[in-house]
Design a protein around this motif. Structure first.
Motif, PDB file in Angstrom:
ATOM      1  N   ALA A 114       0.828  -1.203   0.000  1.00 33.06           N
ATOM      2  CA  ALA A 114       0.000   0.000   0.000  1.00 33.06           C
ATOM      3  C   ALA A 114       0.865   1.256   0.000  1.00 33.06           C
ATOM      4  CB  ALA A 114      -0.929  -0.002   1.211  1.00 33.06           C
ATOM      5  N   LEU A 115       1.938   1.243   0.777  1.00 34.09           N
ATOM      6  CA  LEU A 115       2.857   2.377   0.790  1.00 34.09           C
ATOM      7  C   LEU A 115       3.521   2.549  -0.566  1.00 34.09           C
ATOM      8  CD1 LEU A 115       4.519   1.964   4.308  1.00 34.09           C
ATOM      9  CD2 LEU A 115       3.012   3.816   3.569  1.00 34.09           C
ATOM     10  N   GLY A 116       3.709   1.437  -1.287  1.00 37.24           N
ATOM     11  CA  GLY A 116       4.289   1.510  -2.620  1.00 37.24           C
ATOM     12  C   GLY A 116       3.417   2.302  -3.573  1.00 37.24           C
ATOM     13  N   VAL A 117       2.094   2.140  -3.465  1.00 33.60           N
ATOM     14  CA  VAL A 117       1.178   2.900  -4.306  1.00 33.60           C
ATOM     15  C   VAL A 117       1.262   4.389  -3.969  1.00 33.60           C
ATOM     16  CG1 VAL A 117      -1.235   3.240  -4.947  1.00 33.60           C
ATOM     17  CG2 VAL A 117      -0.361   0.925  -4.593  1.00 33.60           C
ATOM     18  N   ILE A 118       1.344   4.688  -2.677  1.00 31.58           N
ATOM     19  CA  ILE A 118       1.500   6.085  -2.258  1.00 31.58           C
ATOM     20  C   ILE A 118       2.804   6.651  -2.812  1.00 31.58           C
ATOM     21  CG2 ILE A 118       1.766   7.623  -0.275  1.00 31.58           C
ATOM     22  CD1 ILE A 118       0.079   5.651   1.348  1.00 31.58           C
ATOM     23  N   ALA A 119       3.889   5.872  -2.719  1.00 31.47           N
ATOM     24  CA  ALA A 119       5.188   6.326  -3.207  1.00 31.47           C
ATOM     25  C   ALA A 119       5.146   6.584  -4.707  1.00 31.47           C
ATOM     26  CB  ALA A 119       6.256   5.289  -2.880  1.00 31.47           C
ATOM     27  N   TYR A 120       4.444   5.721  -5.450  1.00 33.93           N
ATOM     28  CA  TYR A 120       4.311   5.914  -6.893  1.00 33.93           C
ATOM     29  C   TYR A 120       3.666   7.268  -7.192  1.00 33.93           C
ATOM     30  CZ  TYR A 120       2.437   5.496 -11.613  1.00 33.93           C
ATOM     31  OH  TYR A 120       2.102   5.734 -12.917  1.00 33.93           O
ATOM     32  N   CYS A 121       2.592   7.583  -6.486  1.00 33.30           N
ATOM     33  CA  CYS A 121       1.887   8.848  -6.718  1.00 33.30           C
ATOM     34  C   CYS A 121       2.767  10.044  -6.364  1.00 33.30           C
ATOM     35  CB  CYS A 121       0.593   8.882  -5.909  1.00 33.30           C
ATOM     36  SG  CYS A 121      -0.632   7.661  -6.436  1.00 33.30           S
ATOM     37  N   ILE A 122       3.546   9.927  -5.284  1.00 33.15           N
ATOM     38  CA  ILE A 122       4.433  11.019  -4.881  1.00 33.15           C
ATOM     39  C   ILE A 122       5.509  11.249  -5.936  1.00 33.15           C
ATOM     40  CG2 ILE A 122       6.172  11.732  -3.197  1.00 33.15           C
ATOM     41  CD1 ILE A 122       4.509  10.321  -1.054  1.00 33.15           C
ATOM     42  N   ILE A 123       6.118  10.156  -6.395  1.00 33.16           N
ATOM     43  CA  ILE A 123       7.187  10.286  -7.393  1.00 33.16           C
ATOM     44  C   ILE A 123       6.629  10.846  -8.697  1.00 33.16           C
ATOM     45  CG2 ILE A 123       8.876   9.008  -8.757  1.00 33.16           C
ATOM     46  CD1 ILE A 123       9.117   7.048  -6.440  1.00 33.16           C
ATOM     47  N   TRP A 124       5.428  10.400  -9.073  1.00 36.25           N
ATOM     48  CA  TRP A 124       4.794  10.925 -10.276  1.00 36.25           C
ATOM     49  C   TRP A 124       4.551  12.432 -10.124  1.00 36.25           C
ATOM     50  CZ3 TRP A 124      -0.782   9.435 -12.281  1.00 36.25           C
ATOM     51  CH2 TRP A 124      -0.969   9.984 -13.563  1.00 36.25           C
ATOM     52  N   GLY A 125       4.065  12.832  -8.947  1.00 34.40           N
ATOM     53  CA  GLY A 125       3.832  14.252  -8.703  1.00 34.40           C
ATOM     54  C   GLY A 125       5.112  15.059  -8.778  1.00 34.40           C
ATOM     55  N   VAL A 126       6.199  14.540  -8.201  1.00 29.68           N
ATOM     56  CA  VAL A 126       7.480  15.243  -8.246  1.00 29.68           C
ATOM     57  C   VAL A 126       7.977  15.351  -9.683  1.00 29.68           C
ATOM     58  CG1 VAL A 126       9.907  15.121  -7.559  1.00 29.68           C
ATOM     59  CG2 VAL A 126       8.119  14.619  -5.889  1.00 29.68           C
TER      60      VAL A 126
ATOM     61  N   VAL B  60       5.862  18.227 -17.786  1.00 31.91           N
ATOM     62  CA  VAL B  60       4.408  18.188 -17.781  1.00 31.91           C
ATOM     63  C   VAL B  60       3.931  17.737 -19.160  1.00 31.91           C
ATOM     64  CG1 VAL B  60       2.284  19.498 -17.475  1.00 31.91           C
ATOM     65  CG2 VAL B  60       4.295  20.044 -16.083  1.00 31.91           C
ATOM     66  N   PRO B  61       3.248  16.594 -19.250  1.00 26.38           N
ATOM     67  CA  PRO B  61       2.743  16.133 -20.559  1.00 26.38           C
ATOM     68  C   PRO B  61       1.778  17.152 -21.154  1.00 26.38           C
ATOM     69  CG  PRO B  61       2.604  14.390 -18.902  1.00 26.38           C
ATOM     70  CD  PRO B  61       2.934  15.657 -18.174  1.00 26.38           C
ATOM     71  N   VAL B  62       1.659  17.111 -22.454  1.00 29.14           N
ATOM     72  CA  VAL B  62       0.764  18.018 -23.170  1.00 29.14           C
ATOM     73  C   VAL B  62      -0.246  17.195 -23.957  1.00 29.14           C
ATOM     74  CG1 VAL B  62       0.583  19.834 -24.907  1.00 29.14           C
ATOM     75  CG2 VAL B  62       2.550  19.776 -23.360  1.00 29.14           C
ATOM     76  N   GLY B  63      -1.526  17.543 -23.823  1.00 25.02           N
ATOM     77  CA  GLY B  63      -2.572  16.893 -24.609  1.00 25.02           C
ATOM     78  C   GLY B  63      -2.590  15.381 -24.436  1.00 25.02           C
ATOM     79  N   PRO B  64      -2.448  14.621 -25.538  1.00 25.73           N
ATOM     80  CA  PRO B  64      -2.494  13.149 -25.473  1.00 25.73           C
ATOM     81  C   PRO B  64      -1.395  12.539 -24.611  1.00 25.73           C
ATOM     82  CG  PRO B  64      -2.742  13.930 -27.738  1.00 25.73           C
ATOM     83  CD  PRO B  64      -2.344  15.110 -26.918  1.00 25.73           C
TER      84      PRO B  64
END
Length: 395
Positions: free
Chosen positions: A117-129, A135-139
């Motif tokens: 469960a902490l791994g999922v949280i870590a994934y979201c944090i790293i993605w946010g960082v 920052v992706p654009v459009g598609p």
């Protein structure tokens, strides 16, 4: 989680595309766990001999059968042996992880669930960082999600994070617990459901709700704990998703409110895929088109999908009716032998994860990609492996 640093880069090298397209990162993680288990004396052969005799015969027979399209003609023959190797890695990993988790006590299993469960949280944090640098654009918001080839792959993280967070809850009412245990469990569940609503992953929400109805009926001892956790998490996750920016029309809770009589639109085109897949199955009913060939078959209304978003059609078009029958012979004796005791929240949560994955596989790729298959093996072991089985490792 099975995300490695290079998948957060802004460019797509050929090497990175291969890793993503074939979902090889989870396979590498599985191989690492297999090697660690073997170095610690755990025997794959011993686990193999615990399987029903019919399964022991059917699995090697199925592996050989799957090579037939390679000889008689396939769209891309090279994909078939690679898919068989990955399949065998899944089998070996499932055998070993079951043996490993059978040696865990319930607190140790709860710790494992908490780490996932902490791994999922870590994934979201790293993605946010990572969004601070790119920052992706459009598609790009659809195809440039870290570790995935499509944003809908987040469904698998959602399912895993939600149920492992539920499993992390202290056992009620006898277990002494502190606030930190509740915080980790509720935070893991909240982040997972928030991720589902924000990314517009309707399939994961529908599958989770369907499986929760089964749990509430089957696990009466934990009914109140499941209801309290799920109700609060879903409400908070939905409300929090409204506060986040929507970067693409495919994102956002608004996707859950689209009501229409157009079944094709409502199913995101799945009905079209299913209807066009059926004639292709009948074109090669015995041996199928071969493993991992679906994306190369020519269809009238669509091209490039890796699988038909339905596990039954996926099996039939890949290995035909005969291969599907052999697969059933391999699986059914295991199901018949399985014994489930709903005596802990970990087992109940793992059962929910199994049920959700099976439901999701009827309209998504939950039994195609390597990550959900790997986590399904973990869930099966958490649900069915006996507690604290002290089987001496082979030296």
């Amino acid at each position: 989680m099975t995300i490695v640093p290079w998948d957060f880069a802004t460019d797509f090298s050929r090497y990175r595309v291969i890793i993503r397209s074939f979902s090889l990162t989870p396979t590498l993680v599985q191989l690492a766990i297999i090697l660690i288990g073997m170095r610690n004396g755990h025997s794959i052969a011993r686990a193999w001999h615990c399987l029903p005799r019919a399964t022991q015969i059917a699995l090697p027979l199925l592996s050989g059968f799957c090579m037939i399209p390679w000889f008689i003609g396939a769209e891309d023959p090279g994909r078939i042996p690679m898919a068989i190797i990955v399949f065998l890695v899944h089998v070996i990993f499932a055998l070993l992880i079951f043996q490993l988790i059978a040696g865990f006590s319930n607190p140790q299993r709860k710790l494992l669930a908490k780490c996932i469960a902490l791994g999922v949280i870590a994934y979201c944090i790293i993605w946010g960082v990572s969004l601070l640098f790119f920052v992706p654009v459009g598609p790009g918001w659809i195809s440039q999600v870290p570790g995935l080839t499509h944003v809908r792959g987040l469904s698998f993280f959602v399912v895993c994070g939600f149920y492992m967070a539920l499993a992390s809850l202290p056992e009620m009412p006898t277990e002494k617990s502190n606030k930190r245990e509740y915080v980790i469990a509720y935070l893991g569940g909240f982040v997972s459901i928030l991720l589902a609503f924000w990314s517009g992953s309707r399939g994961s929400i529908v599958a989770i709700l369907g499986a929760l109805s089964i749990l509430l009926w089957a696990a009466s001892s934990f009914r109140i704990a499941i209801l309290k956790f799920s109700f609060l998490i879903f409400i908070l996750g939905a409300l929090a998703s409204l506060a986040l920016p929507i970067p693409h029309p495919s994102y956002g809770i608004i996707r859950f409110t689209n009501v229409t009589s157009d079944i094709t639109y409502l199913s995101s085109g799945r009905t079209t895929i299913w209807l066009e897949t059926l004639p292709k199955i009948l074109d090669r009913p015995i041996f199928g088109w071969g493993l991992d060939q679906f994306q190369l078959i020519r269809f009238e209304s669509f091209q490039g999908f890796k699988q038909p978003h339905n596990i039954v059609l996926q099996s039939l078009i890949s290995i035909g009716f005969v291969g599907s029958a052999i697969l059933a012979v391999a699986i059914l004796p295991i199901l018949r032998k399985a014994r489930l005791q709903l005596d802990s929240l970990v087992r109940v949560s793992a059962l929910g994860m199994i049920a959700t994955t099976c439901i999701l596989a009827m309209y998504d790729a939950a039994l195609y990609y390597n990550y959900p298959l790997m986590m399904l093996a973990v869930a099966v072991a958490l649900a069915f492996a006996p507690d604290g089985l002290q089987s001496a490792p082979d030296k």
